[in-house]
Design an enzyme around this catalytic site. Structure first.
Site, PDB file in Angstrom:
ATOM      1  N   LYS A  50      19.104 109.046 -42.103  1.00 36.39           N
ATOM      2  CA  LYS A  50      18.668 108.697 -40.752  1.00 36.39           C
ATOM      3  C   LYS A  50      18.133 109.918 -40.009  1.00 36.39           C
ATOM      4  CE  LYS A  50      21.985 108.223 -37.848  1.00 36.39           C
ATOM      5  NZ  LYS A  50      21.769 109.489 -37.062  1.00 36.39           N
ATOM      6  N   THR A  51      18.878 111.022 -40.058  1.00 32.09           N
ATOM      7  CA  THR A  51      18.457 112.226 -39.343  1.00 32.09           C
ATOM      8  C   THR A  51      17.141 112.749 -39.899  1.00 32.09           C
ATOM      9  OG1 THR A  51      20.760 112.808 -38.874  1.00 32.09           O
ATOM     10  CG2 THR A  51      19.130 114.564 -38.695  1.00 32.09           C
ATOM     11  N   ASP A 241      18.472 107.926 -31.071  1.00 28.48           N
ATOM     12  CA  ASP A 241      19.353 108.013 -32.239  1.00 28.48           C
ATOM     13  C   ASP A 241      20.613 107.182 -32.005  1.00 28.48           C
ATOM     14  OD1 ASP A 241      20.383 108.885 -34.663  1.00 28.48           O
ATOM     15  OD2 ASP A 241      21.183 110.755 -33.835  1.00 28.48           O
ATOM     16  N   GLU A 242      21.222 106.702 -33.086  1.00 22.90           N
ATOM     17  CA  GLU A 242      22.486 105.940 -33.021  1.00 22.90           C
ATOM     18  C   GLU A 242      22.406 104.815 -31.991  1.00 22.90           C
ATOM     19  OE1 GLU A 242      24.617 106.341 -35.212  1.00 22.90           O
ATOM     20  OE2 GLU A 242      24.839 108.435 -35.818  1.00 22.90           O
ATOM     21  N   GLN A 272      27.260  99.495 -38.409  1.00 22.54           N
ATOM     22  CA  GLN A 272      28.184 100.553 -37.994  1.00 22.54           C
ATOM     23  C   GLN A 272      28.405 100.541 -36.482  1.00 22.54           C
ATOM     24  OE1 GLN A 272      28.016 104.398 -40.253  1.00 22.54           O
ATOM     25  NE2 GLN A 272      26.044 103.629 -40.952  1.00 22.54           N
ATOM     26  N   ARG A 631      32.285 105.981 -46.178  1.00 23.56           N
ATOM     27  CA  ARG A 631      32.547 107.420 -46.025  1.00 23.56           C
ATOM     28  C   ARG A 631      32.728 108.085 -47.383  1.00 23.56           C
ATOM     29  NH1 ARG A 631      29.936 107.829 -42.311  1.00 23.56           N
ATOM     30  NH2 ARG A 631      29.516 105.644 -42.743  1.00 23.56           N
TER      31      ARG A 631
END
Length: 680
Positions: A50-51, A241-242, A272, A631
């Site tokens: 994503k980043t 973002d997010e 998420q 995770r």
């Protein structure tokens, strides 16, 4: 302020040269990075880069001739903003210093500094931290006389949480109280009165709290059309973002800023979205297309983090959710072990299993402790594990930084028991005294100075003819010396201590804990803590843990040994890489580990009973489970105890979490503890 800003010609050569986007991105990332102008929703699955996608999008816009100061990049942490800016600089050969990049609050602060006078503030306004806000709210409570009304009214910390949540959800205080703080529903009018007083005090002080940086930013945009137009023209491209973590306040700001040009790209993962309890609105990402006509949706589904086996379990785990953007994570890595499901007899056996497996991974397989995490739904789920790790000398850190027995509410309740066991315990007495209205640190010390010289039960001068418990009589003798507003609470304390002194009750430390809760500490939690339900669950679990001890002395001795691990040389090491990580799943979001244990996977614990009472609660719990599973890089262990001891000491059976049953058995490996080690 009405003029438009003009983009540089798209053919103008960017400062850092050309980037080969085709070579450096996968097909899905490339499609998102090179998306045409207009609204875009990028669903970036866990571990999918994503980043990287956002970073290359910024670089792409700059290479297309968009001026850096016409781009707004909104993030949730300063660290994320700095990292993206650094990466863009690495790509282009020069950091775009004029780009507007930062958290929502930092950008809000920057804009309000420029426009403060328009909404009645001076540009040199101060920003209140949490403690400053609490003090100002306490002053408002005193000013309105609310702090004189005795027990039952929320204290400053709780009011701060109510006002913050109301601001971020754009919800009237009365509605919020009715929905989330129903024990204060009859006080909604007074609470709103204090909120108005708080707002007025902030303005008089030329001060804003953290939430004002967004609330007043939105007020500015909504009430000043010329200011709105100015920033709409300035920010030609907006990236967020997010996005799944945004609340209604943040979403309203974004939608207003993008309403002119619609060049809005939001990046996130609906699977998420796990923060509704702090105001995040899942509908923002789910209904993005409804609010932004013609929005393009891009899915990034290649996962670079986990093995195919872990991703298969993750895909199956989230599939049951109806409210979602369907996607299937595909692994870029080679095959590994299937996730293991481990059924344990009880939480103590579960703790022994985790501790032994961690030791084997570290000592026999060479895995760094820092690359192993134990994740859980609530902090009290890890109580038995903390005990076991301490006994075995396995160094661990807790993401919250506070171990179970070090939490304020745990220490409050155990202080009652300590005072019964040792009437000379000055620390325990003063802690209890400061829980009462009207008594602070100095007042508690003064009362102790008056109490300490009084005869103790073992003193021969004690008048044994008097009836009633000795410690309670000592407290009663000070009744006339406590502040007037403390009188009722002191009488309750005296009665509680008298009950706790009963010989038969001291053989039941769990019963003593229950008595303290029933005698008013549960009310104290409601008035003083926003998360009072979680803290109450912790104390109920402390009571369940206490059922294994037959005497008060035995229970307190064990607690002392477990809370003073430093004396045994077992405190966490300074190098966090050498520590096992214990964390709630919420606090582990965004992190990744080679090995992950998810514990207490029992229906009623995970998903929690309380979450199932809330609309859409089960689906958010399932998303939380999905976050936990994703995770893990290499190994995943999913454990659940078959029975659990209750507050009354009775053992009750526990069904495995429904989430485990939703994963096809062929995707999992079942571990039989008897075939692995003995954990009896």
């Amino acid at each position: 302020m009405s003029h438009d800003y003009v983009m540089r010609p798209s053919g103008e050569e960017p400062a850092g040269g050309s980037i080969d986007y085709r070579a450096e991105l996968n097909d899905q990332q490339y499609a998102a990075v090179t998306a045409p102008p207009g609204p875009s929703l990028v669903i970036a699955g866990a571990g999918s880069g994503k980043t990287r996608t956002l970073t290359y999008r910024v670089a792409y816009l700059l290479e297309q001739g968009i001026a850096a100061d016409r781009i707004l990049l909104l993030t949730f942490t300063n660290k994320a903003a700095r990292e993206m800016m650094r990466r863009v600089g690495d790509l282009l050969g020069k950091e775009p210093s004029s780009l507007w990049g930062g958290t929502f609050h930092s950008i809000g602060n920057r804009i309000l500094r420029q426009q403060a006078q328009i909404i009645g503030y001076a540009k040199d306004f101060t920003i209140l931290d949490r403690e400053d806000s609490r003090h100002l709210l306490a002053a408002c409570l005193h000013e309105t006389g609310a702090d004189e009304k005795g027990a039952g009214f929320p204290k400053a910390d709780v009011l701060g949480e109510i006002f913050s949540l109301a601001a971020n959800t754009l919800e009237p205080v009365a509605d919020l109280v009715a929905r989330s703080y129903d024990h204060f529903v009859g006080l909604a009018g007074r609470i709103e009165e204090i909120r108005r007083a708080y707002q007025e005090r902030k303005r008089r002080s030329n001060a804003m709290d953290f939430d004002d940086l967004l609330a007043l930013w939105l007020e500015l945009l909504r009430t000043k059309p010329e200011i709105l137009e100015y920033y709409q023209r300035r920010f030609q491209f907006i990236l967020v973002d997010e996005y799944q973590d945004t609340n209604r306040l943040q979403s309203a700001i974004i939608d207003l800023l993008a309403a002119r040009h619609h060049n809005l790209m939001v990046v996130g993962d609906d699977a998420q979205s796990i923060y509704s309890w702090r105001g995040a609105d899942f509908a923002n990402i789910l209904r993005f297309g409804d609010r932004h006509a013609g929005a393009r949706i891009y899915k990034i589904e290649t996962n670079y983090r986990s093995t195919p086996e872990i991703l298969s379990a993750a895909n199956a785990a989230i599939a049951a959710n109806r409210e979602q953007y369907p996607k299937v994570l595909a692994a870029a890595r080679e095959s590994g072990d299937k996730p293991a499901v481990v059924a344990c007899l009880d939480p103590f056996q579960q703790a022994a299993f985790v501790a032994q497996r961690v030791r084997d991974l570290h000592e026999e397989e060479g895995e760094s402790l820092g690359q192993i995490a134990v994740l859980y739904r609530s902090h009290f789920h890890a109580l038995e594990l903390q005990l076991e790790l301490t006994k075995q000398g396995i160094p661990f850190s807790i993401t919250s930084g506070i171990r179970f027995f070090e939490q304020a509410h745990i220490k409050d309740v155990t202080a009652y028991l300590k005072l019964i066991a040792n009437p000379r315990d000055e620390v325990a007495f003063q802690r209890i005294a400061q829980l009462l209205p009207g008594i602070g640190e100095k007042g508690a010390a003064k009362l102790w100075g008056q109490l300490a010289p009084l005869p103790l039960p073992s003193d021969p001068v004690l008048d044994v003819v008097e009836s009633g418990p000795a410690q309670a009589r000592r407290l009663q003798s000070l009744a006339a010396r406590v502040p007037k507003k403390t009188a009722a609470a002191w009488a309750q304390l005296t009665a509680t201590i008298a009950q706790l002194e009963a010989a038969d009750l001291q053989a039941k430390p769990a019963g003593m804990i229950r008595l303290v809760l029933d005698a008013g500490y549960d009310d104290y939690l409601r008035e003083n803590y926003d998360n009072h339900r979680t803290r109450l669950e912790d104390l109920q679990q402390l009571g369940a843990f206490a059922t294994q001890f037959n005497t008060l002395e035995e229970f307190l001795t064990q607690l002392a040994l477990l809370t003073n691990v430093e004396s045994e040389g077992q405190q966490p090491r300074r190098d966090e890489g050498d520590q096992l990580r214990l964390s709630t799943i919420h606090q582990a979001k965004g992190l990744e580990f080679n090995v992950v244990f998810v514990i207490m996977l029992c229906d009623g614990l995970f998903p929690s009973l309380r979450s199932l009472e809330v609309p859409a609660g089960e689906e958010e719990e399932r998303r939380l489970f999905y976050v936990a599973v994703t995770r893990a890089r290499n190994q995943l262990y999913l454990s659940h105890p078959l029975v659990r001891r209750g507050f009354d000491g009775a053992t009750t059976p526990h069904l495995a979490s429904r989430f485990l049953g939703e994963i096809p058995p062929d995707l999992l490996e079942t571990w039989n503890l008897r075939d692995y080690h003995s954990y009896e």
